[in-house]
Design an enzyme around this catalytic site. Sequence first.
Site, PDB file in Angstrom:
ATOM      1  N   GLU A  17     -20.507  47.608 -21.711  1.00 53.69           N
ATOM      2  CA  GLU A  17     -20.139  46.998 -20.525  1.00 53.69           C
ATOM      3  C   GLU A  17     -20.598  47.413 -19.264  1.00 53.69           C
ATOM      4  O   GLU A  17     -21.508  47.954 -19.194  1.00 53.69           O
ATOM      5  CB  GLU A  17     -18.668  47.040 -20.503  1.00 53.69           C
ATOM      6  CG  GLU A  17     -18.161  48.315 -20.572  1.00 53.69           C
ATOM      7  CD  GLU A  17     -16.335  48.597 -20.778  1.00 53.69           C
ATOM      8  OE1 GLU A  17     -16.033  47.384 -21.248  1.00 53.69           O
ATOM      9  OE2 GLU A  17     -16.022  49.538 -20.288  1.00 53.69           O
TER      10      GLU A  17
ATOM     11  N   ASN B 287     -16.797  38.433 -23.036  1.00 56.08           N
ATOM     12  CA  ASN B 287     -15.818  38.565 -22.064  1.00 56.08           C
ATOM     13  C   ASN B 287     -16.173  38.362 -20.738  1.00 56.08           C
ATOM     14  O   ASN B 287     -17.056  39.229 -20.399  1.00 56.08           O
ATOM     15  CB  ASN B 287     -15.165  39.896 -22.459  1.00 56.08           C
ATOM     16  CG  ASN B 287     -13.769  40.353 -21.828  1.00 56.08           C
ATOM     17  OD1 ASN B 287     -13.089  39.541 -21.357  1.00 56.08           O
ATOM     18  ND2 ASN B 287     -13.335  41.339 -21.961  1.00 56.08           N
ATOM     19  N   ALA B 288     -15.337  37.667 -19.911  1.00 59.47           N
ATOM     20  CA  ALA B 288     -15.639  37.312 -18.497  1.00 59.47           C
ATOM     21  C   ALA B 288     -15.106  38.505 -17.812  1.00 59.47           C
ATOM     22  O   ALA B 288     -14.045  38.387 -16.882  1.00 59.47           O
ATOM     23  CB  ALA B 288     -15.155  36.124 -18.155  1.00 59.47           C
TER      24      ALA B 288
ATOM     25  N   ASP C 298     -17.551  43.681  -7.449  1.00 58.19           N
ATOM     26  CA  ASP C 298     -18.675  44.056  -7.158  1.00 58.19           C
ATOM     27  C   ASP C 298     -19.043  43.542  -6.043  1.00 58.19           C
ATOM     28  O   ASP C 298     -18.958  42.209  -5.689  1.00 58.19           O
ATOM     29  CB  ASP C 298     -19.868  43.410  -8.234  1.00 58.19           C
ATOM     30  CG  ASP C 298     -21.252  43.399  -7.792  1.00 58.19           C
ATOM     31  OD1 ASP C 298     -21.860  44.581  -7.589  1.00 58.19           O
ATOM     32  OD2 ASP C 298     -21.741  42.244  -7.444  1.00 58.19           O
TER      33      ASP C 298
ATOM     34  N   ASP D  63     -14.724  52.089 -11.561  1.00 59.85           N
ATOM     35  CA  ASP D  63     -15.317  50.990 -11.486  1.00 59.85           C
ATOM     36  C   ASP D  63     -15.786  50.705  -9.828  1.00 59.85           C
ATOM     37  O   ASP D  63     -15.800  49.467  -9.555  1.00 59.85           O
ATOM     38  CB  ASP D  63     -14.708  49.529 -12.205  1.00 59.85           C
ATOM     39  CG  ASP D  63     -13.923  49.910 -13.389  1.00 59.85           C
ATOM     40  OD1 ASP D  63     -14.416  50.580 -14.048  1.00 59.85           O
ATOM     41  OD2 ASP D  63     -12.974  49.347 -13.714  1.00 59.85           O
TER      42      ASP D  63
ATOM     43  N   SER E 198     -18.346  42.414 -21.693  1.00 61.38           N
ATOM     44  CA  SER E 198     -17.678  43.997 -22.122  1.00 61.38           C
ATOM     45  C   SER E 198     -17.161  43.901 -23.395  1.00 61.38           C
ATOM     46  O   SER E 198     -16.478  42.555 -23.968  1.00 61.38           O
ATOM     47  CB  SER E 198     -16.336  44.040 -21.162  1.00 61.38           C
ATOM     48  OG  SER E 198     -15.511  45.066 -21.831  1.00 61.38           O
TER      49      SER E 198
ATOM     50  N   ASP F 204     -23.383  51.528  -9.946  1.00 63.72           N
ATOM     51  CA  ASP F 204     -23.693  50.563  -9.141  1.00 63.72           C
ATOM     52  C   ASP F 204     -25.006  51.449  -8.110  1.00 63.72           C
ATOM     53  O   ASP F 204     -24.967  52.523  -8.042  1.00 63.72           O
ATOM     54  CB  ASP F 204     -22.901  50.356  -8.241  1.00 63.72           C
ATOM     55  CG  ASP F 204     -23.100  49.144  -7.160  1.00 63.72           C
ATOM     56  OD1 ASP F 204     -23.519  48.065  -7.462  1.00 63.72           O
ATOM     57  OD2 ASP F 204     -22.392  49.163  -6.247  1.00 63.72           O
TER      58      ASP F 204
ATOM     59  N   TRP G 133     -17.282  42.456 -27.457  1.00 60.35           N
ATOM     60  CA  TRP G 133     -17.690  41.435 -28.190  1.00 60.35           C
ATOM     61  C   TRP G 133     -18.900  41.313 -28.341  1.00 60.35           C
ATOM     62  O   TRP G 133     -19.888  42.241 -28.657  1.00 60.35           O
ATOM     63  CB  TRP G 133     -16.847  40.168 -27.429  1.00 60.35           C
ATOM     64  CG  TRP G 133     -15.687  39.967 -27.819  1.00 60.35           C
ATOM     65  CD1 TRP G 133     -15.086  39.414 -28.947  1.00 60.35           C
ATOM     66  CD2 TRP G 133     -14.431  40.574 -27.221  1.00 60.35           C
ATOM     67  NE1 TRP G 133     -13.611  39.359 -28.837  1.00 60.35           N
ATOM     68  CE2 TRP G 133     -13.266  40.223 -27.822  1.00 60.35           C
ATOM     69  CE3 TRP G 133     -14.320  41.250 -26.290  1.00 60.35           C
ATOM     70  CZ2 TRP G 133     -12.010  40.671 -27.467  1.00 60.35           C
ATOM     71  CZ3 TRP G 133     -13.222  41.867 -25.593  1.00 60.35           C
ATOM     72  CH2 TRP G 133     -11.854  41.440 -26.457  1.00 60.35           C
TER      73      TRP G 133
END
Length: 321
Positions: free
Chosen positions: A212, A157-158, A104, A43, A177, A284, A179
Amino acid sequence: MKRYSQWFSLAAAFVTALMLMFSTDQSASAAFWDTKGDNIIHDPSMIKEGNTWYTFGTGIGNGLRVIKSNDGITWSAAPSIFPTPLSWWKMYVPNHEENQWAPDISYYNGRYWLYYSVSSFGSNTSAIGLASTDRIASGQWRDHGLVIRTTSADNYNAIDGDLVIDKDGNPWLSFGSFWSGIKLTKLDKTTMKPTGSLYSIASRPNNGGAVEAPHITYKDGYYYLFVSFDSCCKGVNSTYKMAYGRSTNITGPYYDKNGKSMMAGGGTILDAGNERWKGPGHSDIMGNSVIVRHGYDALDNGISKLLINDLYWDSAGWPTY
């Protein structure tokens, strides 16, 4: 004739030296940056401060992972962030405070802002936190606490927060992500926390919600939304892949190259991996010219490593590399 021959040899040697020097100086500008050293990351989010590249990534148990490089090619470990869990995390994600995911890093209004997630795998009991610094190299981070949280009562989803600055200089945060998919909210310029409405900008209702890791960038009148489809975190068996769409408005609607809405599962595939690099994702973008993501190395037991490419744009304005 002999003098001419000597001059020619010297000139040829000089040109060769210039070419070698140029190729060395530009080593990080190849279409594919062949990273090496301690390039293990998951990530990733990358930024450059002065002459140093920093990449931030998911950490399990030892804080958010950070690696650094002087040329974008050879990487080494830097001190992690939050090696000791912050006390407020357990209020929102009890028993999972050591799971710090998907940071991030961005620069805005004179500070570096670091959004990150604390979550339990497969659950939407999650929280996005925020830290900042005026200089990454200092290693000193200011804790700004909670940004947004979700529980089992929410249908989103946070995690995977990602800062984007719109064409007018306003900050926004995309996240989400599975849901009901990817969300977007405007941020206060001072607190860098949500203010106003929550927008839905991408979902996959017919694919188990498998979308996501959003990232939005603005270029030539369009906002481009990059996401990751399907499953990560399974080594060489990962089915992760990168997809994108675009919109003239930051809040959408976003459409892929075929005109399908990303709220209806649309998304043009940018990278689905190859024989060596499996499950590439969580992208990114820096300056619309460099794209970063992780991939699972089939030649090294499926370890997740840093992948970097120069990013190009075709004549119709779509991304490619």
